[in-house]
Scaffold this motif. Structure first.
Motif, PDB file in Angstrom:
ATOM      1  N   UNK A  58       0.788  -1.087   0.181  1.00  0.00           N
ATOM      2  CA  UNK A  58       0.019  -0.176  -0.054  1.00  0.00           C
ATOM      3  C   UNK A  58       0.730   1.339  -0.088  1.00  0.00           C
ATOM      4  N   UNK A  59       0.445   2.249  -0.806  1.00  0.00           N
ATOM      5  CA  UNK A  59       1.115   3.451  -0.978  1.00  0.00           C
ATOM      6  C   UNK A  59       0.761   4.696   0.232  1.00  0.00           C
ATOM      7  N   UNK A  60      -0.369   4.111   1.034  1.00  0.00           N
ATOM      8  CA  UNK A  60      -0.753   5.118   1.625  1.00  0.00           C
ATOM      9  C   UNK A  60      -1.771   6.233   1.316  1.00  0.00           C
ATOM     10  N   UNK A  61      -1.842   6.147  -0.096  1.00  0.00           N
ATOM     11  CA  UNK A  61      -2.956   7.153  -0.699  1.00  0.00           C
ATOM     12  C   UNK A  61      -4.080   6.385  -1.565  1.00  0.00           C
ATOM     13  N   UNK A  62      -3.655   5.475  -2.217  1.00  0.00           N
ATOM     14  CA  UNK A  62      -4.805   4.745  -3.061  1.00  0.00           C
ATOM     15  C   UNK A  62      -5.775   3.896  -2.369  1.00  0.00           C
ATOM     16  N   UNK A  63      -6.722   3.500  -2.666  1.00  0.00           N
ATOM     17  CA  UNK A  63      -7.844   2.453  -2.057  1.00  0.00           C
ATOM     18  C   UNK A  63      -7.410   1.149  -2.545  1.00  0.00           C
ATOM     19  N   UNK A  64      -6.530   1.021  -3.524  1.00  0.00           N
ATOM     20  CA  UNK A  64      -6.183  -0.530  -3.747  1.00  0.00           C
ATOM     21  C   UNK A  64      -4.948  -0.851  -2.812  1.00  0.00           C
ATOM     22  N   UNK A  65      -5.121  -1.987  -2.058  1.00  0.00           N
ATOM     23  CA  UNK A  65      -4.169  -2.484  -1.198  1.00  0.00           C
ATOM     24  C   UNK A  65      -3.955  -3.993  -1.833  1.00  0.00           C
ATOM     25  N   UNK A  66      -2.561  -4.154  -2.136  1.00  0.00           N
ATOM     26  CA  UNK A  66      -2.091  -5.608  -2.712  1.00  0.00           C
ATOM     27  C   UNK A  66      -1.373  -6.279  -1.631  1.00  0.00           C
ATOM     28  N   UNK A  67      -1.586  -7.388  -1.410  1.00  0.00           N
ATOM     29  CA  UNK A  67      -1.053  -8.353  -0.369  1.00  0.00           C
ATOM     30  C   UNK A  67       0.339  -8.849  -1.102  1.00  0.00           C
ATOM     31  N   UNK A  68       1.325  -8.758  -0.461  1.00  0.00           N
ATOM     32  CA  UNK A  68       2.714  -9.576  -1.156  1.00  0.00           C
ATOM     33  C   UNK A  68       3.289 -10.416  -0.127  1.00  0.00           C
ATOM     34  N   UNK A  69       2.527 -10.609   0.936  1.00  0.00           N
ATOM     35  CA  UNK A  69       3.093 -11.647   1.739  1.00  0.00           C
ATOM     36  C   UNK A  69       4.581 -10.957   2.460  1.00  0.00           C
ATOM     37  N   UNK A  70       5.643 -11.956   2.753  1.00  0.00           N
ATOM     38  CA  UNK A  70       6.641 -11.428   3.380  1.00  0.00           C
ATOM     39  C   UNK A  70       7.786 -10.700   2.722  1.00  0.00           C
ATOM     40  N   UNK A  71       7.200  -9.973   1.611  1.00  0.00           N
ATOM     41  CA  UNK A  71       8.477  -9.442   0.752  1.00  0.00           C
ATOM     42  C   UNK A  71       8.934  -8.214   1.261  1.00  0.00           C
ATOM     43  N   UNK A  72       8.080  -7.521   2.210  1.00  0.00           N
ATOM     44  CA  UNK A  72       8.687  -6.275   2.780  1.00  0.00           C
ATOM     45  C   UNK A  72       9.620  -6.540   3.492  1.00  0.00           C
ATOM     46  N   UNK A  73       9.673  -7.726   4.471  1.00  0.00           N
ATOM     47  CA  UNK A  73      10.557  -7.925   5.584  1.00  0.00           C
ATOM     48  C   UNK A  73      11.760  -8.652   4.618  1.00  0.00           C
ATOM     49  N   UNK A  74      11.456  -9.480   3.678  1.00  0.00           N
ATOM     50  CA  UNK A  74      12.808  -9.992   2.839  1.00  0.00           C
ATOM     51  C   UNK A  74      13.561  -8.623   2.347  1.00  0.00           C
ATOM     52  N   UNK A  75      12.953  -7.528   1.685  1.00  0.00           N
ATOM     53  CA  UNK A  75      13.676  -6.486   1.506  1.00  0.00           C
ATOM     54  C   UNK A  75      14.380  -5.927   2.605  1.00  0.00           C
ATOM     55  N   UNK A  76      13.994  -6.173   3.668  1.00  0.00           N
ATOM     56  CA  UNK A  76      14.653  -5.444   4.907  1.00  0.00           C
ATOM     57  C   UNK A  76      16.110  -6.230   5.151  1.00  0.00           C
ATOM     58  N   UNK A  77      15.826  -7.586   5.012  1.00  0.00           N
ATOM     59  CA  UNK A  77      17.036  -8.298   5.157  1.00  0.00           C
ATOM     60  C   UNK A  77      18.199  -8.085   4.067  1.00  0.00           C
ATOM     61  N   UNK A  78      17.860  -7.653   3.169  1.00  0.00           N
ATOM     62  CA  UNK A  78      18.982  -7.227   2.119  1.00  0.00           C
ATOM     63  C   UNK A  78      19.330  -5.869   1.607  1.00  0.00           C
ATOM     64  N   UNK A  79      18.674  -4.886   2.804  1.00  0.00           N
ATOM     65  CA  UNK A  79      18.743  -3.694   2.711  1.00  0.00           C
ATOM     66  C   UNK A  79      19.976  -2.914   3.535  1.00  0.00           C
ATOM     67  N   UNK A  80      21.063  -2.447   2.792  1.00  0.00           N
ATOM     68  CA  UNK A  80      22.205  -1.680   3.581  1.00  0.00           C
ATOM     69  C   UNK A  80      21.481  -0.712   4.310  1.00  0.00           C
ATOM     70  N   UNK A  81      20.499   0.117   3.746  1.00  0.00           N
ATOM     71  CA  UNK A  81      20.040   1.337   4.416  1.00  0.00           C
ATOM     72  C   UNK A  81      19.460   1.097   5.702  1.00  0.00           C
ATOM     73  N   UNK A  82      18.816  -0.053   5.705  1.00  0.00           N
ATOM     74  CA  UNK A  82      18.132  -0.803   7.039  1.00  0.00           C
ATOM     75  C   UNK A  82      19.337  -0.867   7.971  1.00  0.00           C
ATOM     76  N   UNK A  83      20.267  -1.804   7.682  1.00  0.00           N
ATOM     77  CA  UNK A  83      21.375  -2.033   8.423  1.00  0.00           C
ATOM     78  C   UNK A  83      22.031  -0.791   9.097  1.00  0.00           C
ATOM     79  N   UNK A  84      22.336   0.291   8.110  1.00  0.00           N
ATOM     80  CA  UNK A  84      22.985   1.353   8.702  1.00  0.00           C
ATOM     81  C   UNK A  84      21.883   2.155   9.583  1.00  0.00           C
ATOM     82  N   UNK A  85      20.714   1.963   9.345  1.00  0.00           N
ATOM     83  CA  UNK A  85      19.750   2.874  10.268  1.00  0.00           C
ATOM     84  C   UNK A  85      19.779   1.815  11.672  1.00  0.00           C
ATOM     85  N   UNK A  86      19.863   0.779  11.615  1.00  0.00           N
ATOM     86  CA  UNK A  86      20.087  -0.167  12.699  1.00  0.00           C
ATOM     87  C   UNK A  86      21.232   0.014  13.510  1.00  0.00           C
TER      88      UNK A  86
END
Length: 311
Positions: A58-86
């Motif tokens: 979800x983008x926070x604006x549109x009415x359309x909400x698409x379920x993508x499972x654990x993709x958000x959490x998988x992206x975190x595991x491979x994000x250097x930006x998240x590791x830098x923030x952590x």
């Protein structure tokens, strides 16, 4: 006959007591109900809905909400930006917990030893706590400014211009500037907690130790410090939670920069969710932050409580 009347009277009394108990419960529920409805609407429901949104794109604006499972959490595991923030979050948290509590304890000891104008000193040291985080951030951003800040102008006037530091523009110093600012603002709050702990220590203990020949350092180590265990538990826990959630100072002073040098988990949630319109990913990050705060708090309380028992 008498036994029958006594039994009937006892039954009526029991019935009346039960009716009173039920009325008390009903009144209690009526008193609690408004607060419960409010809490459910603004805390419980949004929290549960956040768990649901973390599995969407979800983008926070549109009415359309698409379920993508654990993709958000998988992206975190491979994000250097998240590791830098952590990394920034943990570094900031450890630094603030240590420095805020050391400064707060020193201020509390100082105020406790003052013989006159104790209330004045207490108010002066507590005053930064009353300032808005936004206002305080603007003030310190001006102080740290490389061109016209107080520090830079002072160095220019005493002929040490080569010592000037671009506090908010240099990745090596930007996080340090945030730490200094937050310690200045928050130490007064924890000072009050330590001061309450100091004033709760019976003076007879220190007097007896002094008579036995213990110097000031020994009295602090063996009497004052152990008896401040409860105050320290509260202060360390509150400062850790506050450090993990820090936002105002970063938003005003650095906006997470330069680059991503001062971006923390809290700030990346804001930037991703509202700046990049990725509410699903931002919500997933906020859940990770929630679990991190919960885990650290539980471990912290367990260790500090164990220390209290040992002391």
């Amino acid at each position: 006959m008498a036994n029958t009347m006594a039994s009937a009277k006892a039954m009526r009394a029991a019935t009346q007591r039960e009716a009173k108990r039920k009325r008390r419960i009903s009144y209690s529920i009526l008193f609690i109900l408004p607060a419960f409805i409010f809490y459910t609407a603004f805390v419980i429901y949004p929290t549960l809905n956040s768990v649901n949104l973390s599995f969407t794109s979800w983008d926070g604006v549109s009415d359309h909400v698409r379920y993508i499972g654990f993709d958000n959490f998988k992206e975190m595991l491979h994000s250097e930006r998240v590791y830098n923030a952590l990394k920034n979050t943990l570094l900031l948290s450890v630094s603030l917990v240590v420095l805020e509590n050391i400064v707060a304890l020193l201020l509390a000891i100082l105020v406790d030893q003052v013989r006159w104008a104790k209330s004045l000193f207490r108010s002066v040291f507590y005053f930064p706590v009353l300032l808005s985080g936004i206002v305080m951030g603007f003030v310190w951003a001006i102080i740290f400014n490389f061109n016209f800040g107080v520090i830079s102008q002072l160095l220019d006037r005493i002929g040490l211009s080569e010592w000037k530091i671009d506090w908010l523009g240099d990745p090596n110093y930007a996080l340090l500037a945030i730490i200094i600012t937050t310690v200045w603002k928050g130490s007064g709050y924890y000072m009050i907690i330590y001061l309450a702990g100091l004033q709760g220590i019976p003076p007879e203990l220190n007097e007896a130790a002094a008579i036995d020949g213990a110097n000031r350092a020994q009295r602090f180590r063996h009497i004052t410090f152990p008896l401040l265990a409860g105050a320290m538990t509260v202060s360390v826990m509150l400062s850790m939670i506050g450090a993990l959630k820090i936002f105002d100072q970063i938003a005003v002073m650095t906006d997470g920069g330069p680059g991503f040098a001062t971006e923390t988990l809290t700030y990346i949630v804001y930037k991703v969710g509202f700046g990049e319109l990725r509410q699903g990913y931002g919500t997933a990050l906020s859940l990770v932050l929630f679990v991190l705060i919960l885990a650290i708090s539980l471990i912290q309380v367990k260790l500090l409580r164990r220390r209290e028992v040992q002391m």
